[in-house]
Each structure stands twice: as structure tokens, then as C-alpha cells.
Design an enzyme around this catalytic site. Sequence first.
Site, PDB file in Angstrom:
ATOM      1  N   LYS A 227      -3.660  39.841  47.710  1.00 10.25           N
ATOM      2  CA  LYS A 227      -4.516  39.032  48.575  1.00 10.25           C
ATOM      3  C   LYS A 227      -5.977  39.440  48.450  1.00 10.25           C
ATOM      4  O   LYS A 227      -6.877  38.675  48.776  1.00 10.25           O
ATOM      5  CB  LYS A 227      -4.051  39.159  50.026  1.00 10.25           C
ATOM      6  CG  LYS A 227      -2.720  38.468  50.303  1.00 10.25           C
ATOM      7  CD  LYS A 227      -2.376  38.475  51.774  1.00 10.25           C
ATOM      8  CE  LYS A 227      -1.082  37.724  52.043  1.00 10.25           C
ATOM      9  NZ  LYS A 227      -0.721  37.704  53.467  1.00 10.25           N
ATOM     10  N   GLY A 228      -6.216  40.661  47.955  1.00 18.25           N
ATOM     11  CA  GLY A 228      -7.589  41.103  47.772  1.00 18.25           C
ATOM     12  C   GLY A 228      -8.226  40.555  46.510  1.00 18.25           C
ATOM     13  O   GLY A 228      -9.423  40.691  46.305  1.00 18.25           O
TER      14      GLY A 228
END
Length: 489
Positions: free
Chosen positions: A253-254
Site C-alpha cells: 500500500k506504500g
Amino acid sequence: MRTRFAPSPSGDLHVGNLRTALYAWAWARHTGGQFVFRIEDTDRSRVTPEAIAAAADTLRWLGLDWDEGIEVGGDFGPYQQSERLPLYRSWVQRFLAEGNAYYCYCTQEELDAEREEQREQGLPPGYSGRCRDLASSQVSAFQKGGRLPVVRFRMPTGSTVVRDAIRGEVLFDHANVPDFVIMRANGYPLYNLAAAVDDSMMEITHIVRGDDLLASAPRQIAIFRAMGTAEADIPVYAHTPHVLESDGKPLSKGYGTSSVAWYRDHGYLPEAVVNYLALLGWSPGGDREDLTLAELVKLFDLERVGTTAGRLDPRKLDAINGHKIRALEPADFVHRITPFLARTGLIADTPTEEQAGVVAAAAPLIQERVVHLSEAAELLAFLLAPDRHFEVDPEAAARVLTEDAKAVLEAADAALRTLLVWEKDAIERVLRQALVDELGRRPKHAFGPVRVAVTGRRVSPPLFESLALLGRDRTLSRIQQALDEHVGV
């Protein structure tokens, strides 16, 4: 067929989520079935109302409508797990009463010690079942000691064959599937319980989800059976392969471009994102890569989804996006770029009549040139920004507006001042004559200084059309400003 998309949105949905949603939606639409959109939010520390609203907005942006679910309702609601807690608790009580579940009083320290012992002995980690058959005296002692129990599902002996539309039949030996927690001590259900209860009661026929959840399938099938679900009614699974970053690492998700909101904000068309995600693990056959949603619905088949992880390829997505942009009707292109122009302050949120006219006239000049809608603001800034805010890019000035450009700009200024009719063909004719024929400059060196002086950039919409739109006074003023402030300075 009934499929579902059931995220636990704690932030922007990423491409892995949305590819799963797309495949579930396409299968429902292909078979004439229903697509359900529900929210798994039993972990209230992670899921926020803002993230739920953003998830719904993202689905709508991509054109993935839903027949039942949040915001639209349906016969099997509510569609948010936090509103279904009494239902899950009633099933837990039934499982306890029928012997399919039991209270577990083990502390976290005891569980950690048990796993450490298993590790030292080279055994696979898993709950030993030490609370499976507690005597009443043991239960009383735990309760007097203030221990609050969780509820564990009693995994039956034997094995489970998971019917998977992508992977075929997958066999799980229950010896490797230990008893698992279905309800926390605070009365909140865990994923396996809530998902299975919802899928059963909402009559989901096909569960499309990532292959990281494959190991949970035998647990959920055990819950289906404990609920009394007939074998023929147990959903068919479709576990899609991972989506990897462009360098082959697992998607996180980063990772900047993993968020669908990132693509939206950077000027990708939803049609392009859908087209690209559809091909990230599925193929319509042949070398075909240009698809609309309607065509995807017609051609989609879960059995054509591959088992190999897909890898994000920004260049391929850019190519698809550019192609889709060029295929837009002119008025639609104007509609799509307007929010990006407003976001940068070049036009009002609701454009004035004058602004709308300029954008409509200028849009055809850039539609063939942009890969992302967001590029429109940079390309049209010279036309839309007030003259007091106009600036020449310093790097462009340093490279192009040199002492050698002085003769070009002076000749261009003199030639343009002779024009009686300010239109594209006349502008091109006098500039070619003055700069190419009379000065003997190659077109690149003849028109480059004019382009930078008037648009502020080395890359711009077609030069002669740009000057026609900019107008006589603004064009001549900018050429003179370049002579005064840059050339020979």
C-alpha cells in the site's frame, strides 16, 4: 450467479483490490447475475467512514455499478458488517450449542509459548486444541481468575477440496488446519466467521478474491457446512494471483502507484485503468488489448484468468491511456480536462463563457499530444493564465533564447506586425517567409525561439494555431518581453 466485492477500506483502494472487484463484477455481468458490494468493518480501528465513501466513489468512477450493497440496499442487508453483529453472535451461540465451537481461555503468553515449543520441535505452528474438552472445574477456575474467553471453531477431521475456478481443485488436509478463533473476547467476530456467514446468507455463488486468502477457504467451507449449507450451494472460489510492483516485489500500500486514487489524480481515464487491470492476469485471446467495459462483459470468463502473478507496467498503462484519450470525442475531452485546469487555477470551477470558449478551441491542439489528462494544464497555461502570471521556463530560456535568437525574434516581430488578418495560415506563411526563406534558418531553429517566447516552453501545442488563439497583442507583447528580458541578457 452472485458475486461480491467486500473490502475493508482503511485508505485508498489499491489496484489489487480493484482488479478483484473488476473480475467479480465482470463475471456477474457476463452471466446476467448480481454484483454485491459490502463492507467488512469489524475492525473499527482501521476502517473509517471516509474510506468507505472513497471506496464507493472509486467503484463508481470506474463504472462498476452494484445491484445490492451499501448506499443502494437490497434483500440481504445490512451490507456493513458492523451493523450485523447480532447475527454473527447468534450463529456463534448455535455453533457452541451444537458442538461446532468452544470457548478458549488460553492467554496470549500461553499461545506464544506453545508456538515456540512447536518451532523448537520442528512442528508447524498451530493451536493444539488444549481447550477443546475442558472440564467444568477448569472452566470455573479460569472464570474465577478473570479470564475472558475467545470462541474457537472446532475443525472436523478429514479434508476439504476447494473448488477453484482459476486453480482447479485444491485439497487441504485438516491436520494442517488447526482450530481457529471466530469471535474475540469482546464479542466481535473475526474475518472467517463474518465472511462465511455473509457469503452464505447473501447467497453468493462465486467468491473472487486474492490468492493470499486461499488458505482461509477450508475454514470458511467448514463454517458453511456447520450452518447447514448444502454441498451444491457452497460457493465456487476464484483466487486471483498477486499483483506485483514493476520491479517484481510484492505490491504494498506504500507503493505510490498502487493506489487507484493516484491514477485518477494524475489524469488517467477510468476506461484505461479498467482496460489495463482486466489484462493484468486475464486475456480475451489473441493479441487484443483494446477493450471497453461492454466488451469485457461479453468476453470475460473466470477460467481464462491465469495463475501467474501480474506485474505493473506503467509504460503499457500509459500507452493504453494515450490511445483512449485520442479516441475521445472532442467535447468529451474538454469535459475530462476541465477539472484539471480548474484544479491548477487556470479556470474557475465553473468556467466562464470566455474560458470555456478558449478551452474548447485549444483542446483539439493537445488531444493528440497528451498521455495524461493532467498534462493539459501545463500545455494550456500560456493561453489561460493571466499575462501578469506568464513566465518563461528558465531552462528553456537558457537553451533557446540565446543571443543567436535575437535576429529570429526581431524578424518574427516585424513579420507578424504586417498581418491584417490574424489567423493560422497567414501566421504560418509570414513566419516561414521571414525566418526560413529570408533568414535561412532551419524550421527547428527558426520557430523554437518564437515558441519559447510565446508559450514559455520548448514543448507546446502546434505553434501557428497557438499564436492564432493567443491573439495579436499578447503574441507581440511576449516576443518583445523575451527580447527585453532574455535574449542577450
